[in-house]
Design a protein around this motif. Structure first.
Motif, PDB file in Angstrom:
ATOM      1  N   ASP A 255       0.846  -1.187   0.000  1.00  0.00           N
ATOM      2  CA  ASP A 255       0.000   0.000   0.000  1.00  0.00           C
ATOM      3  C   ASP A 255       0.882   1.238   0.000  1.00  0.00           C
ATOM      4  O   ASP A 255       1.818   1.350   0.803  1.00  0.00           O
ATOM      5  CB  ASP A 255      -0.918   0.002   1.228  1.00  0.00           C
ATOM      6  CG  ASP A 255      -1.931   1.136   1.174  1.00  0.00           C
ATOM      7  OD1 ASP A 255      -1.558   2.278   1.500  1.00  0.00           O
ATOM      8  OD2 ASP A 255      -3.096   0.867   0.831  1.00  0.00           O
ATOM      9  N   LEU A 256       0.619   2.182  -0.895  1.00  0.00           N
ATOM     10  CA  LEU A 256       1.474   3.350  -1.029  1.00  0.00           C
ATOM     11  C   LEU A 256       1.459   4.240   0.203  1.00  0.00           C
ATOM     12  O   LEU A 256       2.428   4.965   0.468  1.00  0.00           O
ATOM     13  CB  LEU A 256       1.045   4.164  -2.258  1.00  0.00           C
ATOM     14  CG  LEU A 256       1.214   3.476  -3.615  1.00  0.00           C
ATOM     15  CD1 LEU A 256       0.699   4.376  -4.735  1.00  0.00           C
ATOM     16  CD2 LEU A 256       2.660   3.094  -3.848  1.00  0.00           C
TER      17      LEU A 256
ATOM     18  N   HIS B  39       2.287   1.255   3.450  1.00  0.00           N
ATOM     19  CA  HIS B  39       3.377   0.315   3.142  1.00  0.00           C
ATOM     20  C   HIS B  39       3.078  -1.103   3.642  1.00  0.00           C
ATOM     21  O   HIS B  39       3.978  -1.892   3.868  1.00  0.00           O
ATOM     22  CB  HIS B  39       4.707   0.807   3.732  1.00  0.00           C
ATOM     23  CG  HIS B  39       5.154   2.130   3.192  1.00  0.00           C
ATOM     24  ND1 HIS B  39       5.685   2.281   1.925  1.00  0.00           N
ATOM     25  CD2 HIS B  39       5.111   3.370   3.744  1.00  0.00           C
ATOM     26  CE1 HIS B  39       5.966   3.551   1.724  1.00  0.00           C
ATOM     27  NE2 HIS B  39       5.628   4.236   2.806  1.00  0.00           N
TER      28      HIS B  39
END
Length: 260
Positions: free
Chosen positions: A145-146, A149
């Motif tokens: 997940d940007l 993380h």
């Protein structure tokens, strides 16, 4: 080199079936012939097969391959119409853990994958089918997940991890039904290599077990790289091998109706 190794592996499997034979006997010659045929014949179309048979007859003059008894596998295939291709697929799975069924729509790729041919052997197989082109790379292999993380498993990574951790000896087939392209297939080169490892972007490496097979059902190899093609066994199918029976007796597929 991969093709040569496959022939040697096939010959080794056949040699282990006949451990007491004389190395210079006729049986050894037949084993070499059968290994070459089992590995190469599935790759050829009908027109190419004539040329290949001519080359083989020159290399092995006056040598005729004996009929092979596949036991319960052959008995269960009597309900389908193209036994030769089913046998070729079986022989390819023996020496390759990655293989491609290649042919146009209507050539019998799904049927020949033994899903229907091995009804009586269903307790020996599990098959997971997915279309890699219908999802993103992250959904296929997993992604971070940007923002948080946090790692999220993909469909394939989850299936492979579960299969690798399984302790049973049931065959596990992972069928990729969809076009092959460089966007997703290149990430599987380490899986299709002899080390059989799925390397994820999270740093995790999952080792495939000996009972796991990666299968690809594709129409063509127009955009597949030589690196990928050389790592896979090939089984080519043509509509001409089906004859008319498969179309006139397909009532069990199309709502109990027969189509001419």
């Amino acid at each position: 080199m991969r093709a040569v190794k496959t022939v040697i592996s096939a010959a080794g499997n056949l040699k282990r079936e006949n451990p007491n034979m004389n190395e210079v006997s006729r049986v050894s010659l037949l084993i070499c012939l059968r290994a070459i045929l089992d590995v190469n014949v599935p790759k050829f179309l009908q027109d190419d097969l004539k040329l290949f048979n001519g080359i083989v007859s020159d290399l092995f003059p006056k040598t005729k391959q004996e009929p092979i008894n596949y036991g319960s596998l052959e008995d269960s295939m009597r309900n389908v119409w193209f036994i030769n291709k089913c046998v070729q697929l079986y022989e390819t799975t023996v020496v390759r853990h990655g293989l491609m069924l290649v042919g146009p729509s209507g050539s019998g790729k799904t049927k020949v994958s033994l899903l229907r041919a091995t009804v009586s052997l269903a307790d020996l197989f599990t098959v997971d089918v997915l279309n890699p082109k219908s999802i993103t790379m992250g959904q296929l292999y997993g992604e971070h997940d940007l923002l948080t993380h946090e790692w999220t498993d993909g469909i394939l990574s989850s299936l492979i991890r579960t299969g690798a951790a399984s302790m049973d000896k049931k065959k596990k087939w992972y069928m990729f039904d969809g076009p092959v392209d460089a966007v997703w297939i290149e990430n599987m080169n380490t899986v299709l290599d002899d080390n059989k490892k799925l390397c994820l972007s999270s740093g995790e490496i999952i080792k495939l077990s000996d009972v796991m097979t990666m299968m690809f059902e594709v129409q063509d190899l127009a955009v597949a790289s030589p690196a990928t093609v050389s790592r896979c066994g090939m089984v080519y199918l043509e509509p001409s091998i089906l004859g008319l029976t498969s179309f006139t007796e397909c009532h069990h597929i199309f709502g109990q109706q027969s189509y001419l």
